[in-house]
Design a protein around this motif. Structure first.
Motif, PDB file in Angstrom:
ATOM      1  N   ASP A   1     -37.564 -15.600  10.448  1.00  0.00           N
ATOM      2  CA  ASP A   1     -38.567 -15.703   9.392  1.00  0.00           C
ATOM      3  C   ASP A   1     -37.903 -15.982   8.051  1.00  0.00           C
ATOM      4  O   ASP A   1     -38.305 -16.897   7.317  1.00  0.00           O
ATOM      5  CB  ASP A   1     -39.388 -14.419   9.325  1.00  0.00           C
ATOM      6  CG  ASP A   1     -40.434 -14.459   8.227  1.00  0.00           C
ATOM      7  OD1 ASP A   1     -41.191 -15.445   8.173  1.00  0.00           O
ATOM      8  OD2 ASP A   1     -40.499 -13.518   7.421  1.00  0.00           O
ATOM      9  N   CYS A   2     -36.879 -15.204   7.722  1.00  0.00           N
ATOM     10  CA  CYS A   2     -36.244 -15.324   6.403  1.00  0.00           C
ATOM     11  C   CYS A   2     -35.576 -16.674   6.192  1.00  0.00           C
ATOM     12  O   CYS A   2     -35.510 -17.170   5.064  1.00  0.00           O
ATOM     13  CB  CYS A   2     -35.219 -14.201   6.205  1.00  0.00           C
ATOM     14  SG  CYS A   2     -35.951 -12.558   5.996  1.00  0.00           S
ATOM     15  N   PHE A   3     -35.073 -17.276   7.262  1.00  0.00           N
ATOM     16  CA  PHE A   3     -34.352 -18.536   7.124  1.00  0.00           C
ATOM     17  C   PHE A   3     -35.268 -19.731   6.930  1.00  0.00           C
ATOM     18  O   PHE A   3     -34.795 -20.846   6.710  1.00  0.00           O
ATOM     19  CB  PHE A   3     -33.430 -18.752   8.330  1.00  0.00           C
ATOM     20  CG  PHE A   3     -32.022 -18.276   8.104  1.00  0.00           C
ATOM     21  CD1 PHE A   3     -30.964 -19.166   8.106  1.00  0.00           C
ATOM     22  CD2 PHE A   3     -31.754 -16.942   7.858  1.00  0.00           C
ATOM     23  CE1 PHE A   3     -29.667 -18.740   7.877  1.00  0.00           C
ATOM     24  CE2 PHE A   3     -30.458 -16.492   7.635  1.00  0.00           C
ATOM     25  CZ  PHE A   3     -29.403 -17.401   7.645  1.00  0.00           C
TER      26      PHE A   3
ATOM     27  N   ASP B   1     -34.444 -26.420  11.515  1.00  0.00           N
ATOM     28  CA  ASP B   1     -33.091 -26.379  10.956  1.00  0.00           C
ATOM     29  C   ASP B   1     -32.497 -24.973  10.990  1.00  0.00           C
ATOM     30  O   ASP B   1     -31.522 -24.686  10.298  1.00  0.00           O
ATOM     31  CB  ASP B   1     -33.116 -26.892   9.508  1.00  0.00           C
ATOM     32  CG  ASP B   1     -31.724 -27.294   9.019  1.00  0.00           C
ATOM     33  OD1 ASP B   1     -30.951 -27.844   9.826  1.00  0.00           O
ATOM     34  OD2 ASP B   1     -31.419 -27.060   7.839  1.00  0.00           O
ATOM     35  N   LEU B   2     -33.051 -24.099  11.808  1.00  0.00           N
ATOM     36  CA  LEU B   2     -32.468 -22.768  11.971  1.00  0.00           C
ATOM     37  C   LEU B   2     -31.072 -22.874  12.574  1.00  0.00           C
ATOM     38  O   LEU B   2     -30.763 -23.836  13.292  1.00  0.00           O
ATOM     39  CB  LEU B   2     -33.351 -21.922  12.896  1.00  0.00           C
ATOM     40  CG  LEU B   2     -34.623 -21.330  12.283  1.00  0.00           C
ATOM     41  CD1 LEU B   2     -35.599 -20.933  13.384  1.00  0.00           C
ATOM     42  CD2 LEU B   2     -34.278 -20.133  11.413  1.00  0.00           C
ATOM     43  N   PRO B   3     -30.181 -21.912  12.284  1.00  0.00           N
ATOM     44  CA  PRO B   3     -28.878 -21.898  12.957  1.00  0.00           C
ATOM     45  C   PRO B   3     -29.059 -21.921  14.471  1.00  0.00           C
ATOM     46  O   PRO B   3     -29.935 -21.237  15.016  1.00  0.00           O
ATOM     47  CB  PRO B   3     -28.257 -20.576  12.487  1.00  0.00           C
ATOM     48  CG  PRO B   3     -28.895 -20.325  11.154  1.00  0.00           C
ATOM     49  CD  PRO B   3     -30.313 -20.824  11.298  1.00  0.00           C
ATOM     50  N   GLU B   4     -28.234 -22.739  15.131  1.00  0.00           N
ATOM     51  CA  GLU B   4     -28.372 -22.917  16.572  1.00  0.00           C
ATOM     52  C   GLU B   4     -27.143 -22.416  17.314  1.00  0.00           C
ATOM     53  O   GLU B   4     -26.040 -22.390  16.756  1.00  0.00           O
ATOM     54  CB  GLU B   4     -28.600 -24.397  16.890  1.00  0.00           C
ATOM     55  CG  GLU B   4     -29.879 -24.967  16.298  1.00  0.00           C
ATOM     56  CD  GLU B   4     -30.099 -26.414  16.707  1.00  0.00           C
ATOM     57  OE1 GLU B   4     -29.534 -26.827  17.743  1.00  0.00           O
ATOM     58  OE2 GLU B   4     -30.824 -27.129  15.997  1.00  0.00           O
TER      59      GLU B   4
ATOM     60  N   GLN C   1     -21.761 -22.588   8.215  1.00  0.00           N
ATOM     61  CA  GLN C   1     -21.466 -22.251   6.824  1.00  0.00           C
ATOM     62  C   GLN C   1     -22.414 -22.969   5.879  1.00  0.00           C
ATOM     63  O   GLN C   1     -22.865 -22.394   4.881  1.00  0.00           O
ATOM     64  CB  GLN C   1     -20.015 -22.586   6.498  1.00  0.00           C
ATOM     65  CG  GLN C   1     -19.007 -21.653   7.136  1.00  0.00           C
ATOM     66  CD  GLN C   1     -17.572 -22.092   6.907  1.00  0.00           C
ATOM     67  OE1 GLN C   1     -17.250 -23.277   7.054  1.00  0.00           O
ATOM     68  NE2 GLN C   1     -16.710 -21.169   6.539  1.00  0.00           N
ATOM     69  N   GLN C   2     -22.743 -24.215   6.187  1.00  0.00           N
ATOM     70  CA  GLN C   2     -23.646 -24.966   5.320  1.00  0.00           C
ATOM     71  C   GLN C   2     -25.049 -24.394   5.354  1.00  0.00           C
ATOM     72  O   GLN C   2     -25.706 -24.250   4.316  1.00  0.00           O
ATOM     73  CB  GLN C   2     -23.672 -26.436   5.728  1.00  0.00           C
ATOM     74  CG  GLN C   2     -24.472 -27.320   4.767  1.00  0.00           C
ATOM     75  CD  GLN C   2     -23.928 -27.276   3.356  1.00  0.00           C
ATOM     76  OE1 GLN C   2     -22.766 -27.622   3.140  1.00  0.00           O
ATOM     77  NE2 GLN C   2     -24.734 -26.865   2.387  1.00  0.00           N
ATOM     78  N   LYS C   3     -25.523 -24.032   6.529  1.00  0.00           N
ATOM     79  CA  LYS C   3     -26.876 -23.483   6.647  1.00  0.00           C
ATOM     80  C   LYS C   3     -26.991 -22.150   5.906  1.00  0.00           C
ATOM     81  O   LYS C   3     -28.019 -21.863   5.282  1.00  0.00           O
ATOM     82  CB  LYS C   3     -27.262 -23.324   8.118  1.00  0.00           C
ATOM     83  CG  LYS C   3     -27.547 -24.652   8.815  1.00  0.00           C
ATOM     84  CD  LYS C   3     -27.941 -24.475  10.272  1.00  0.00           C
ATOM     85  CE  LYS C   3     -28.285 -25.823  10.909  1.00  0.00           C
ATOM     86  NZ  LYS C   3     -28.671 -25.709  12.334  1.00  0.00           N
ATOM     87  N   PHE C   4     -25.950 -21.339   5.972  1.00  0.00           N
ATOM     88  CA  PHE C   4     -25.980 -20.073   5.246  1.00  0.00           C
ATOM     89  C   PHE C   4     -25.827 -20.307   3.740  1.00  0.00           C
ATOM     90  O   PHE C   4     -26.513 -19.682   2.935  1.00  0.00           O
ATOM     91  CB  PHE C   4     -24.879 -19.143   5.767  1.00  0.00           C
ATOM     92  CG  PHE C   4     -25.289 -18.340   6.971  1.00  0.00           C
ATOM     93  CD1 PHE C   4     -25.468 -16.967   6.883  1.00  0.00           C
ATOM     94  CD2 PHE C   4     -25.522 -18.957   8.195  1.00  0.00           C
ATOM     95  CE1 PHE C   4     -25.863 -16.224   7.985  1.00  0.00           C
ATOM     96  CE2 PHE C   4     -25.913 -18.231   9.305  1.00  0.00           C
ATOM     97  CZ  PHE C   4     -26.080 -16.857   9.208  1.00  0.00           C
ATOM     98  N   SER C   5     -24.939 -21.203   3.373  1.00  0.00           N
ATOM     99  CA  SER C   5     -24.725 -21.497   1.959  1.00  0.00           C
ATOM    100  C   SER C   5     -26.002 -22.036   1.309  1.00  0.00           C
ATOM    101  O   SER C   5     -26.281 -21.753   0.139  1.00  0.00           O
ATOM    102  CB  SER C   5     -23.587 -22.499   1.792  1.00  0.00           C
ATOM    103  OG  SER C   5     -23.399 -22.853   0.444  1.00  0.00           O
TER     104      SER C   5
ATOM    105  N   ASP D   1     -21.638 -12.771   4.886  1.00  0.00           N
ATOM    106  CA  ASP D   1     -22.997 -12.694   5.429  1.00  0.00           C
ATOM    107  C   ASP D   1     -23.071 -13.378   6.792  1.00  0.00           C
ATOM    108  O   ASP D   1     -23.697 -12.855   7.728  1.00  0.00           O
ATOM    109  CB  ASP D   1     -23.994 -13.352   4.471  1.00  0.00           C
ATOM    110  CG  ASP D   1     -24.067 -12.670   3.115  1.00  0.00           C
ATOM    111  OD1 ASP D   1     -24.117 -11.432   3.074  1.00  0.00           O
ATOM    112  OD2 ASP D   1     -24.060 -13.388   2.096  1.00  0.00           O
ATOM    113  N   LEU D   2     -22.450 -14.539   6.901  1.00  0.00           N
ATOM    114  CA  LEU D   2     -22.462 -15.278   8.161  1.00  0.00           C
ATOM    115  C   LEU D   2     -21.865 -14.443   9.293  1.00  0.00           C
ATOM    116  O   LEU D   2     -22.479 -14.294  10.364  1.00  0.00           O
ATOM    117  CB  LEU D   2     -21.681 -16.588   8.002  1.00  0.00           C
ATOM    118  CG  LEU D   2     -21.310 -17.347   9.286  1.00  0.00           C
ATOM    119  CD1 LEU D   2     -22.551 -17.699  10.099  1.00  0.00           C
ATOM    120  CD2 LEU D   2     -20.511 -18.606   8.943  1.00  0.00           C
TER     121      LEU D   2
END
Length: 340
Positions: free
Chosen positions: A78-80, A171-174, A183-187, A195-196
């Motif tokens: 949800d948050c992402f 585009d959620l982390p897969e 790293q890009q998705k979290f950044s 955090d990652l």
């Protein structure tokens, strides 16, 4: 925010200090368009909110040992996508497909019935007060704590969105993402390497379907060979669980050592090349991990206390992604599956 370039031990100490600081600073709540989240948001309007959600989860786990891991995953997914606003919980309506139906969620995101039960119990006790977005945040913390993990002061006061974002959920982390993509998705959401690595530790409990690991077993990166970073004996075990052309939905423990306990075994598994997902093992084995995520993995493997402190802070960081507090844009849904 703790810098991802800090040493892991310093990072953990700083994380613990920040958790304390957040707890000390969130004693006053302000409502309105510029409101900030705080722990005591429902103290006067629904003082038993936490206990009500807790009881629903205690009841649910009696018949579903996976539910705690499933609920924290709902909060993460949800948050992402457009922030922690319960957009994931909305069912499809004409012109607005649900995030539940996107590839990263369809057939794997679960626990919606338990969220519904928590919402119904809260509506009975305090009608129209507690948002579905806050239920997800509360349920995630309770799920971790009841599984043996850390507790933290859950910041509250989110409103529920009136829209979902199907395209954003794509585009959620897969599980197949490499370290650079992760790293890009979290950044993109102002989350750093600590955090990652810490939030990936949510894979210390729960299950994963075979379809998310078969490429590592049989056709890694299109080579028709297994992933060379995967421990050979563990690979042999997984091929028995997930044979070629087997049931793609068959379940496997994310952590084969303590599958329903929240601990740091996720990291000790990665240390010996037993991360079940490619995205897990990348945190240690990617050439780019040296000097970035690998030292954090090492520290969390060596110290469960450090992991717990950083995980708690990273959950607070994630919970602060674009919180919706403006009443002109959000609402408290009476049914988490649809807008009022």
């Amino acid at each position: 925010m703790v810098s991802s370039s800090s040493s892991p031990s310093a990072t953990a100490a700083a994380a613990a200090a920040v958790v304390l600081a957040v707890a000390l600073m969130t004693t006053t709540c302000f409502h309105g368009a510029t409101a900030q989240l705080c722990e005591d948001y429902y103290d006067s309007t629904c003082p038993d909110a936490y206990d009500i959600v807790n009881q629903v989860l205690v009841d649910a786990v009696q018949s579903d040992t996976r539910i705690f891991a499933s609920l924290i995953r709902l909060h993460f997914h949800d948050c992402f996508v457009q922030g922690c606003d319960a957009s994931l919980l909305l069912d499809s309506v004409p012109g607005m497909p649900s995030e539940k139906t996107s590839a990263p969620n369809n057939g794997s995101a679960r626990g919606f019935g338990v969220v519904d039960a928590a919402k119904a119990a809260l509506e009975s006790a305090c009608p129209g007060v507690v948002s579905c977005a806050d239920i997800l945040a509360i349920a995630a913390e309770i799920s971790v704590e009841l599984s043996g993990g850390p507790s933290w002061g859950v910041l509250l006061g989110r409103l529920d969105s009136k829209t979902s974002d199907f395209n954003g959920s794509l585009d959620l982390p897969e599980p197949t993402d490499n370290l650079t993509i992760l790293q890009q998705k979290f950044s993109n959401l102002s989350l750093n390497d600590v955090d990652l690595v810490a939030l990936s530790g949510g894979h210390t409990f729960g299950r994963v379907q075979c379809k998310f690991i078969t490429d590592r077993l049989y056709n890694f990166s299109g080579t028709n060979m297994p992933d060379p970073t995967l421990d050979a004996s563990y690979r042999a075990f997984l091929t028995q669980r997930c044979p070629r052309n087997g049931d793609p939905t068959a379940l496997n423990d994310l952590d084969p050592t303590t599958p329903d306990t929240f601990d740091n075994n996720y990291y000790t598994n990665i240390e010996v090349n037993r991360g079940i997902l490619n995205s897990d093992q990348e945190l240690k084995s990617s050439p780019l991990a040296q000097g970035t995520t690998a030292p954090i993995v090492d520290q969390f493997a060596a110290s469960q206390d450090d992991f717990f402190a950083s995980f708690a802070q990273s959950m607070i960081n994630m919970g602060n992604i674009k919180p919706l507090t403006d009443p002109s844009r959000g609402e408290v849904r009476t049914n988490c599956r649809r807008v009022n």
